[in-house]
Design a protein around this motif. Structure first.
Motif, PDB file in Angstrom:
ATOM      1  N   TRP A 316       0.870  -1.176   0.000  1.00 60.79           N
ATOM      2  CA  TRP A 316       0.000   0.000   0.000  1.00 60.79           C
ATOM      3  C   TRP A 316       0.905   1.224   0.000  1.00 60.79           C
ATOM      4  O   TRP A 316       1.958   1.217   0.653  1.00 60.79           O
ATOM      5  N   GLU A 319      -1.186  -0.849  -3.977  1.00 65.33           N
ATOM      6  CA  GLU A 319      -2.385  -1.680  -3.987  1.00 65.33           C
ATOM      7  C   GLU A 319      -3.449  -1.020  -3.113  1.00 65.33           C
ATOM      8  O   GLU A 319      -3.132  -0.302  -2.164  1.00 65.33           O
ATOM      9  N   ASP A 320      -4.708  -1.299  -3.413  1.00 63.68           N
ATOM     10  CA  ASP A 320      -5.791  -0.856  -2.547  1.00 63.68           C
ATOM     11  C   ASP A 320      -5.559  -1.419  -1.142  1.00 63.68           C
ATOM     12  O   ASP A 320      -5.100  -2.553  -0.964  1.00 63.68           O
ATOM     13  N   HIS A 323      -7.251  -4.723  -0.409  1.00 62.75           N
ATOM     14  CA  HIS A 323      -6.664  -5.815  -1.202  1.00 62.75           C
ATOM     15  C   HIS A 323      -5.301  -6.192  -0.665  1.00 62.75           C
ATOM     16  O   HIS A 323      -4.964  -7.379  -0.553  1.00 62.75           O
ATOM     17  N   LYS A 443      -7.921  11.398  -6.312  1.00 59.96           N
ATOM     18  CA  LYS A 443      -9.018  10.968  -7.178  1.00 59.96           C
ATOM     19  C   LYS A 443      -9.933  12.127  -7.568  1.00 59.96           C
ATOM     20  O   LYS A 443     -10.580  12.101  -8.619  1.00 59.96           O
TER      21      LYS A 443
END
Length: 572
Positions: A316, A319-320, A323, A443
């Motif tokens: 991380w 990766e999420d 996940h 985002k």
């Protein structure tokens, strides 16, 4: 390793991918070892375990380049720190990996390092020589090489990941028709740029027709597929072992082609192949007599690799969050019961190697524990794998509160030491949440740069017209780290002019802004007073003209607001 006493025999073992051992008499060397799987077939998920338990019996390791399927931390941490490591001393400006191999190997705890360059010939015991041959850089810019290994019984060419280029052919010209076995890559690894990163089957056959070795075997991608090929898509390894055999059988003589799938063993005497056969688990996987290495599962978790895919890093924020932690669900209990192995790795390795969940979520707390010699508590923290969260805030309970309990259970720490540890945990928790905010803001940041600048200019003009009536305050999402705490952020003492460090998130990252005493004073004044009141109070305190303070304060606060909309609240 089987019988290593026969002075007239040389043995080659191909474990899979580009991992090999070559032994003669009392000498055994490894090339690019990936040893955390039973079979090195990347298509078969399995809980990480050592290929052999007796890793102390190998005398030297050769690393062709810095890519993580060649210089592989989970595997290397199984070897003793004093084993001889020979590595390509890449030019610093051309190294495409996160760290130069020398620095990385040092961080892994190795102290018997031997750099080499293309053109070097390394003489070892038992009459074994390793010739380092030049090769073209990978498409990412990573410097690469290949090896020619000579023993009195066999001459082996290991092409590793190379392409067929004039510079390599020129170096091999004296050995044409004299090589007993050539291991060539045939998987044609496709990178994101759309270029081959190694030979495909057609190129490998053309290369072998020029080189004319007595025997040819494949290595690399064709024996290391991560998934079956999918028609109509670019695959990392679009050609596999069966494809290679089908094509090679049309161009090579049957006696030239080694059709065995790894792992297998070749025995040579007087440049003559005596036998070739599979390495059977009954003889290969039994524990040996060397020193017990840490478990392969622990070295995999410790270095941040996927527990089912031996060369895939799973970290991380790459990766999420859910996940990343979800991939570790199956090994949580095993990690919790491996405190001794984690203690060994914490003592051996630099902090940067620890990419376990604790190493990513609580690096400052771990560093403080290590510096205090509290390795048992550091190992407990490193073994902690929280469940995959629904929301990042879930980790406050499942991870950070548990860490707080671990710190509270340390026997007899001085009050100052316990305060320091809790400050580190406060920093780790705060920096984690700032990183979460950064990922969310990233985002949302979808304006084109020109449009964003126009909106910022309009906003600043509006603020300037009404600023004296506003009451600027710091938002909730920041950390103010006092001067006496700054060294806990990154282990370095603060600069003389540092009053504090302001940590905050923006759409482009988590920032640590060094504040001067005057800037720190200005932020202290953002406590509900109006802008005009702050200017008046600061002007009196510093004996400075009001207009200068007004301009400096507006510039300072508007710059912080420009970096992060969460940092300065102008709305009051």
């Amino acid at each position: 390793m089987g019988d290593r006493r026969g002075a007239l025999h040389s043995y080659i073992e191909h474990f899979g991918h580009t991992s090999f051992s070559i032994s003669r008499g009392a000498l055994c060397i490894l090339i690019d070892p990936i040893f955390v799987r039973q079979d090195l077939d990347f298509r078969r998920p399995a809980c990480p375990r050592w290929l052999t338990e007796d890793l102390a019996k190998f005398d030297a390791i050769f690393l062709s380049h810095g890519h993580n399927d060649h210089l592989h931390p989970p595997s290397l941490l199984g070897f003793p720190t004093d084993v001889a490591i020979y590595f390509l001393d890449e030019a610093a400006e051309g190294c495409s990996c996160d760290q130069h191999p020398r620095e990385f190997l040092t961080a892994l705890g190795f102290r018997n390092l031997h750099p080499f360059r293309p053109g070097d010939v390394i003489a070892l015991a038992e009459g074994v020589q390793v010739h380092v041959l030049p090769a073209r850089r990978s498409v990412e810019g990573e410097e690469q090489c290949c090896f020619l290994i000579e023993t009195p019984e066999v001459r082996v060419f290991n092409a590793v990941d190379i392409q067929d280029t004039p510079v390599t052919r020129q170096a091999l010209e004296p050995y044409r028709e004299r090589i007993d076995i050539a291991f060539v890559p045939t998987g044609a690894s496709v990178q994101w740029q759309g270029f081959w990163n190694q030979m495909d089957a057609v190129e490998a056959l053309a290369f072998c027709e020029w080189l004319q070795p007595a025997r040819v075997a494949t290595c690399g991608g064709a024996v290391s597929l991560s998934a079956r090929p999918r028609l109509g898509t670019l695959e990392r390894y679009p050609e596999e072992f069966a494809d290679w055999l089908a094509m090679a059988s049309t161009r090579l003589r049957p006696e030239q082609l080694v059709a065995q799938r790894p792992p297998y063993r070749l025995a040579y005497e007087a440049h003559r192949l005596l036998r070739c056969g599979p390495i059977h688990p009954a003889s290969r996987f039994n524990p040996g007599t060397g020193a017990r290495p840490p478990s392969a599962l622990v070295t995999t978790v410790f270095t941040g690799y996927h527990p089912s895919l031996p060369t895939k890093r799973c970290l991380w924020p790459d990766e999420d969050l859910a996940h990343w932690l979800g991939t570790l669900d199956s090994v949580r209990e095993a990690a919790r019961n491996a405190l001794g192995d984690f203690r060994y790795l914490l003592k051996r390795c630099a902090p940067s190697i620890n990419q376990s969940p604790a190493g990513i979520l609580a690096p400052r707390t771990l560093r403080c524990l290590n510096e205090a010699g509290a390795l048992d508590e550091a190992a407990r923290l490193t073994s902690l794998i929280p469940p995959a969260p629904t929301e990042p805030e879930d980790l406050d309970v499942s991870f950070f509160s548990v860490v707080d309990g671990i710190l509270g259970g340390i026997s007899g720490p001085a009050e100052a030491q316990l305060t320091r540890l809790r400050t580190c945990l406060w920093l780790d928790r705060g920096m984690f949440h700032l990183r979460v905010i950064f990922l969310r803001l990233r985002k949302l940041a979808h304006f084109e740069e020109g449009a964003a600048e126009a909106l910022r200019s309009e906003h600043l003009a509006s603020l300037a017209r009404t600023v004296d009536r506003r009451r600027p305050v710091l938002g909730a999402n920041h950390l103010r780290v006092r001067r006496e705490q700054v060294h806990l952020l990154d282990g370095r003492p603060p600069a003389p002019e540092t009053a504090e460090v302001l940590c905050y998130a923006s759409p482009t990252g988590v920032y640590q802004r060094v504040l001067s005493p005057v800037e720190s004073l200005l932020l202290d004044c953002c406590d509900g007073r109006s802008f005009a009141e702050i200017v008046s109070d600061v002007s009196t305190a510093l004996a400075m003209p009001g207009p200068e303070v007004h301009a400096a304060l507006f510039t300072f606060l508007s710059e912080l607001g420009r970096n992060s909309a969460h940092l300065i609240d102008w709305s009051r």
